[in-house]
Design a protein around this motif. Structure first.
Motif, PDB file in Angstrom:
ATOM      1  N   LEU A 160      -2.962  59.472   2.324  1.00 31.09           N
ATOM      2  CA  LEU A 160      -1.598  60.009   2.263  1.00 31.09           C
ATOM      3  C   LEU A 160      -1.409  60.010   0.782  1.00 31.09           C
ATOM      4  CD1 LEU A 160       0.489  61.201   3.980  1.00 31.09           C
ATOM      5  CD2 LEU A 160       1.475  58.998   4.410  1.00 31.09           C
ATOM      6  N   LEU A 178       6.466  64.995   1.788  1.00 25.63           N
ATOM      7  CA  LEU A 178       5.441  65.225   2.778  1.00 25.63           C
ATOM      8  C   LEU A 178       5.690  64.903   4.124  1.00 25.63           C
ATOM      9  CD1 LEU A 178       2.215  64.459   0.712  1.00 25.63           C
ATOM     10  CD2 LEU A 178       3.060  66.705   1.294  1.00 25.63           C
ATOM     11  N   MET A 179       6.322  63.556   4.115  1.00 26.82           N
ATOM     12  CA  MET A 179       6.708  63.184   5.486  1.00 26.82           C
ATOM     13  C   MET A 179       8.004  63.616   5.988  1.00 26.82           C
ATOM     14  SD  MET A 179       6.491  58.882   4.571  1.00 26.82           S
ATOM     15  CE  MET A 179       5.223  57.916   4.456  1.00 26.82           C
ATOM     16  N   GLN A 193       8.800  66.806   5.642  1.00 25.21           N
ATOM     17  CA  GLN A 193       8.183  68.050   6.114  1.00 25.21           C
ATOM     18  C   GLN A 193       7.449  68.187   7.340  1.00 25.21           C
ATOM     19  OE1 GLN A 193       5.612  70.050   3.192  1.00 25.21           O
ATOM     20  NE2 GLN A 193       5.036  71.837   4.503  1.00 25.21           N
ATOM     21  N   ASN A 194       6.616  66.987   7.559  1.00 25.36           N
ATOM     22  CA  ASN A 194       5.689  66.879   8.796  1.00 25.36           C
ATOM     23  C   ASN A 194       6.524  66.721   9.827  1.00 25.36           C
ATOM     24  OD1 ASN A 194       4.136  64.784  10.562  1.00 25.36           O
ATOM     25  ND2 ASN A 194       2.758  66.362   9.515  1.00 25.36           N
ATOM     26  N   GLU A 198       8.421  69.865  11.031  1.00 28.21           N
ATOM     27  CA  GLU A 198       7.716  70.755  11.589  1.00 28.21           C
ATOM     28  C   GLU A 198       7.267  70.302  13.044  1.00 28.21           C
ATOM     29  OE1 GLU A 198       4.282  71.459   8.927  1.00 28.21           O
ATOM     30  OE2 GLU A 198       5.600  72.642   7.669  1.00 28.21           O
ATOM     31  N   THR A 199       6.761  68.952  13.230  1.00 29.48           N
ATOM     32  CA  THR A 199       6.414  68.262  14.318  1.00 29.48           C
ATOM     33  C   THR A 199       7.680  68.245  15.458  1.00 29.48           C
ATOM     34  OG1 THR A 199       4.941  67.137  13.332  1.00 29.48           O
ATOM     35  CG2 THR A 199       5.168  66.399  15.340  1.00 29.48           C
ATOM     36  N   PHE A 254       6.121  61.951  13.695  1.00 32.13           N
ATOM     37  CA  PHE A 254       5.072  62.615  12.857  1.00 32.13           C
ATOM     38  C   PHE A 254       4.154  63.141  13.873  1.00 32.13           C
ATOM     39  CE2 PHE A 254       6.023  58.808  10.036  1.00 32.13           C
ATOM     40  CZ  PHE A 254       6.850  59.550   9.234  1.00 32.13           C
ATOM     41  N   SER A 255       3.148  64.251  13.424  1.00 29.80           N
ATOM     42  CA  SER A 255       2.078  64.866  14.022  1.00 29.80           C
ATOM     43  C   SER A 255       0.998  63.820  14.062  1.00 29.80           C
ATOM     44  CB  SER A 255       1.382  66.013  13.465  1.00 29.80           C
ATOM     45  OG  SER A 255       0.978  65.647  12.138  1.00 29.80           O
ATOM     46  N   ASP A 259      -2.243  63.452  13.659  1.00 31.26           N
ATOM     47  CA  ASP A 259      -3.035  63.279  12.569  1.00 31.26           C
ATOM     48  C   ASP A 259      -2.187  62.586  11.458  1.00 31.26           C
ATOM     49  OD1 ASP A 259      -5.124  64.441  13.862  1.00 31.26           O
ATOM     50  OD2 ASP A 259      -4.944  66.550  12.834  1.00 31.26           O
ATOM     51  N   PHE A 260      -1.186  63.115  10.864  1.00 35.12           N
ATOM     52  CA  PHE A 260      -0.252  62.430   9.806  1.00 35.12           C
ATOM     53  C   PHE A 260       0.033  61.008  10.362  1.00 35.12           C
ATOM     54  CE2 PHE A 260       3.397  62.231   7.006  1.00 35.12           C
ATOM     55  CZ  PHE A 260       2.920  62.950   6.083  1.00 35.12           C
ATOM     56  N   GLU A 261       0.357  60.756  11.660  1.00 34.94           N
ATOM     57  CA  GLU A 261       0.756  59.408  11.938  1.00 34.94           C
ATOM     58  C   GLU A 261      -0.541  58.383  11.637  1.00 34.94           C
ATOM     59  OE1 GLU A 261       2.176  55.949  13.544  1.00 34.94           O
ATOM     60  OE2 GLU A 261       3.323  57.636  13.086  1.00 34.94           O
TER      61      GLU A 261
END
Length: 247
Positions: free
Chosen positions: A84, A116-117, A119-120, A123-124, A150-151, A153-155
């Protein structure tokens, strides 16, 4: 925080607490730890409460990252191990090049990480809410899992950041030293006020006169700022306290 707004604050003559909406109070209840929620029947979170919860996490993770770098608990080179951080760092490098002052790089990378956080999450959450086909508030509260997250993958990337901060910051000897001092301050104040409740302001005693002394003392200490609690612990009215705090 929920006890403060429901019991301890006095703004109205005919009831304790503040005149808050059910949704705000519910959000405060859900923000408590699992320990605090034991034996309590608390239904799911509103979307607003979910947003606040995750916004809080985003804020303190990045604030702690910046603090850790400035206090030299770890370096940006250490953070390069985290996917990240690398993603945020690479975007900053592409935008500003490689000749930027390191302090500016640190600030811009932390800022990019926040972006980035956010934005994710946006979207999620939008996808989750659409899939859930929510029709009303009850439908939100019946959800078994949070929708504002979070999504997957992002989580996993955020989990890596959490582990890093736990190992390199929250469990570092320098940080633990201050935490342990805070615990000593609380113990000193609790024992002293249990023996000498008259040292607490009279209005606090009147407010809680129908409650157990331990509850009165706990509520009073919980309402102290860090600095005020420290000042109380070394105050001349608590003669043995200073040595207890400093050892």
């Amino acid at each position: 925080s929920k006890r403060i707004v429901e019991v301890l604050e006095r703004q109205f003559p005919d009831f304790d607490g503040l005149n808050l909406t059910h949704e705000v109070r519910q959000g405060l209840a859900k923000h408590q730890t699992l320990y605090d929620q034991q034996k309590k029947k608390i239904v799911g979170k509103t979307l607003e409460a979910q947003v606040v919860d995750l916004a809080d996490e985003i804020a303190y993770h990045n604030h702690d990252l910046d603090d850790g770098l400035r206090s030299r608990l770890f370096t940006m080179k250490d953070l390069e191990k985290l996917p990240l951080w690398r993603e945020a760092r690479e975007e900053v490098s592409e935008k500003y090049g490689s000749k930027v002052d390191l302090v500016i790089v640190r600030r811009r990378t932390v800022s990019k990480l926040i972006s980035l956080m956010i934005q994710n999450v946006l979207e999620t959450a939008a996808k989750n809410i659409f899939r859930a086909r929510l029709k009303n508030m009850d439908a939100v509260l019946r959800q078994k899992k949070n929708l504002v997250v979070f999504s997957p993958d992002f989580e996993r990337k955020v989990s890596g950041l959490r582990r890093f901060l736990w190992n390199r910051m929250y469990q570092s000897p320098r940080v633990l030293k201050h935490s342990q001092k805070g615990q000593r301050v609380i113990r000193v104040l609790f024992r002293k006020f249990m023996k000498h409740p008259e040292l607490m302001p009279k209005q606090r005693n009147r407010l809680s006169k129908s409650r157990l002394l331990a509850t009165v003392v706990k509520d009073y200490i919980a309402g102290c700022t860090d600095q005020y609690a420290l000042e109380l612990a070394i105050d001349e009215n608590l003669p043995y306290a200073m040595s207890k705090v400093q050892t």
